[in-house]
Design a protein around this motif. Structure first.
Motif, short mmCIF file in Angstrom:
data_model
loop_
_atom_site.label_atom_id
_atom_site.label_comp_id
_atom_site.label_asym_id
_atom_site.label_seq_id
_atom_site.Cartn_x
_atom_site.Cartn_y
_atom_site.Cartn_z
N THR A 80 0.81 -1.22 0.00
CA THR A 80 0.00 0.00 0.00
C THR A 80 0.84 1.27 0.00
O THR A 80 0.30 2.37 -0.18
N LEU A 81 2.16 1.15 0.15
CA LEU A 81 3.02 2.33 0.01
C LEU A 81 2.94 2.89 -1.41
O LEU A 81 3.28 4.05 -1.64
N TYR A 82 2.48 2.08 -2.35
CA TYR A 82 2.33 2.52 -3.73
C TYR A 82 0.89 2.90 -4.08
O TYR A 82 0.51 2.90 -5.25
N ALA A 83 0.11 3.26 -3.08
CA ALA A 83 -1.26 3.70 -3.33
C ALA A 83 -1.26 4.98 -4.16
O ALA A 83 -0.52 5.91 -3.87
N ASN A 84 -2.09 5.01 -5.17
CA ASN A 84 -2.28 6.21 -5.97
C ASN A 84 -3.63 6.79 -5.56
O ASN A 84 -4.67 6.16 -5.74
N THR A 85 -3.60 8.01 -5.01
CA THR A 85 -4.82 8.65 -4.52
C THR A 85 -5.15 9.91 -5.30
O THR A 85 -5.93 10.74 -4.84
N ARG A 86 -4.58 10.05 -6.50
CA ARG A 86 -4.79 11.27 -7.28
C ARG A 86 -6.23 11.43 -7.76
O ARG A 86 -6.72 12.54 -7.91
N HIS A 87 -6.92 10.34 -8.02
CA HIS A 87 -8.29 10.41 -8.56
C HIS A 87 -9.25 9.67 -7.65
O HIS A 87 -9.00 8.54 -7.26
N GLY A 88 -10.33 10.30 -7.31
CA GLY A 88 -11.37 9.66 -6.51
C GLY A 88 -10.95 9.44 -5.08
O GLY A 88 -9.95 9.99 -4.60
N ASN A 89 -11.72 8.63 -4.39
CA ASN A 89 -11.48 8.37 -2.97
C ASN A 89 -11.03 6.96 -2.69
O ASN A 89 -10.73 6.62 -1.55
N ARG A 90 -11.03 6.11 -3.68
CA ARG A 90 -10.57 4.74 -3.52
C ARG A 90 -9.18 4.64 -4.12
O ARG A 90 -8.99 4.89 -5.31
N PRO A 91 -8.18 4.27 -3.30
CA PRO A 91 -6.81 4.21 -3.84
C PRO A 91 -6.66 3.11 -4.88
O PRO A 91 -7.29 2.06 -4.81
N SER A 92 -5.79 3.39 -5.83
CA SER A 92 -5.41 2.41 -6.84
C SER A 92 -4.03 1.88 -6.47
O SER A 92 -3.16 2.64 -6.04
N PHE A 93 -3.81 0.59 -6.68
CA PHE A 93 -2.53 -0.01 -6.34
C PHE A 93 -1.81 -0.55 -7.58
O PHE A 93 -0.95 -1.41 -7.47
N THR A 94 -2.15 -0.02 -8.74
CA THR A 94 -1.56 -0.52 -9.98
C THR A 94 -0.07 -0.22 -10.08
O THR A 94 0.64 -0.87 -10.85
N GLU A 95 0.42 0.75 -9.30
CA GLU A 95 1.85 1.07 -9.33
C GLU A 95 2.67 0.11 -8.46
O GLU A 95 3.89 0.06 -8.58
N ALA A 96 2.00 -0.64 -7.60
CA ALA A 96 2.70 -1.63 -6.78
C ALA A 96 3.19 -2.77 -7.66
O ALA A 96 2.60 -3.07 -8.70
N GLY A 97 4.27 -3.40 -7.23
CA GLY A 97 4.85 -4.49 -8.01
C GLY A 97 3.97 -5.72 -8.08
O GLY A 97 3.11 -5.95 -7.23
#
Length: 150
Positions: A80-97
């Motif tokens: 979850t250190l790679y959570a993307n929170t730029r859009h919306g309120n639900r984090p995206s984890f697509t940047e995580a390995g």
């Protein structure tokens, strides 16, 4: 690769109510990986972490490293250190390995930490874990190997 380092008086990690890793004074490491991470980044961060001088000497100055205080490390995988929170309120984890690659890197990272002679406790990559700690200071340092490129 990202690492959140917290100086602790003690810490432990449990899975299904069973303690799987426990340390006294030292560092709690929350460790996250992305697909581009390499062994070179592992080596770099192991060196930085082992030599980081954030323990107080006799003059109350942060001047000692973890080996000098005979500290220990608890390493916990944390995609979850790679959570993307730029859009919306639900984090995206697509940047995580990729989970398998991240698990392999996590094991290699922990092995390299152990090879320094320190006691290293671990969690389990991909597991639902509960982490307890007594933060010391607090002292929290964030390492991000993406910043090496800048």
């Amino acid at each position: 690769m990202k690492v959140v380092l917290q100086r602790v008086k003690q810490a432990q990690v449990s899975i299904e109510h069973k303690v799987v890793g426990k340390i006294g004074q030292g560092y709690l490491l929350l460790v996250g990986f992305e697909n581009q991470d390499t062994e070179q980044e592992l080596d770099y961060l192991v060196h930085k972490i082992i030599n980081l001088r954030v323990f107080e000497d006799q003059n109350q100055k942060m001047n000692l490293n973890i080996k000098q205080v005979e500290g220990q490390i608890l390493s916990v995988s944390q995609f979850t250190l790679y959570a993307n929170t730029r859009h919306g309120n639900r984090p995206s984890f697509t940047e995580a390995g990729d989970p398998q690659k991240a698990a392999d890197l996590y094991q290699a990272f922990n092995k390299k930490l152990s090879e320094t002679g320190l006691k290293v406790g671990t969690g389990e990559s991909g597991a639902d874990m509960q982490v307890e700690l007594c933060n010391d200071g607090p002292v929290t340092i964030i390492f991000d190997t993406d910043q090496l490129q800048k």
